[in-house]
Design a protein around this motif. Structure first.
Motif: not given
Length: 175
Positions: A65, A68, A71, A85
């Motif tokens: 992740k 992402d 997340a 991120y």
């Protein structure tokens, strides 16, 4: 009879005692150790946050992740941190940022609702700007004082896909 010039032992002891008392009471006024200590603790919290962010990024990478936004990363059983991120995010609410920091760093933070008016009454306080990041300040300071830790959130360039990691900096000129 010879007249001797000089000081007696008692006079010397009295002078030394008076100088000692003056040194104990006057030295702290000339040497401001409190501001140096506060600046050092802000730098210490910066290092703790960098370490926590590195561990969270590692957990995000293991979970796949790290690229992402928004997340949820489980850092321990029942302890979840939201990330952007792979880095701790700056949510819309200061309560979420406070919760993320407390879960990631195992510290307690006070949530400031106004960064320019509220003064931290606990050991550490956090104020969040949802678009740019958050600010951590020590007790007795406001979020816009020159004694703070600034956290700029990680971003992703929409055209190139390049992720810029979170930036952590300190301002310690007014600690």
């Amino acid at each position: 009879m010879n007249k001797q010039n000089g000081f007696t032992l008692i006079e010397l002891v009295v002078v030394i005692i008076i100088l000692g008392i003056l040194a104990v009471t006057a030295a702290p006024k000339f040497i401001n150790l409190q501001s140096d200590a506060r600046a050092s603790t802000v730098d210490g919290v910066k290092a703790a946050l960098q370490g926590a962010n590195t561990l969270i990024y590692s957990k995000a990478a293991i979970a796949g992740k790290e690229a992402d936004a928004g997340a949820s990363i489980t850092v321990a059983t029942g302890v979840v941190v939201t990330t952007d991120y792979g880095n701790i995010n700056s949510s819309v609410t200061v309560a979420t940022v406070k919760s993320n920091l407390e879960n990631a760093m195992d510290m307690t933070f006070e949530a400031l609702s106004d960064g320019t008016a509220d003064i931290a009454t606990e050991d550490w306080a956090v104020w969040s700007s949802a678009t740019t990041g958050f600010v951590i300040v020590p007790k007795g300071k406001k979020a816009d004082d020159a004694c703070r830790l600034n956290y700029t959130v990680a971003t992703k360039n929409t055209t190139t896909g390049v992720i810029t990691p979170a930036q952590i900096s300190t301002t310690t000129t007014d600690c």
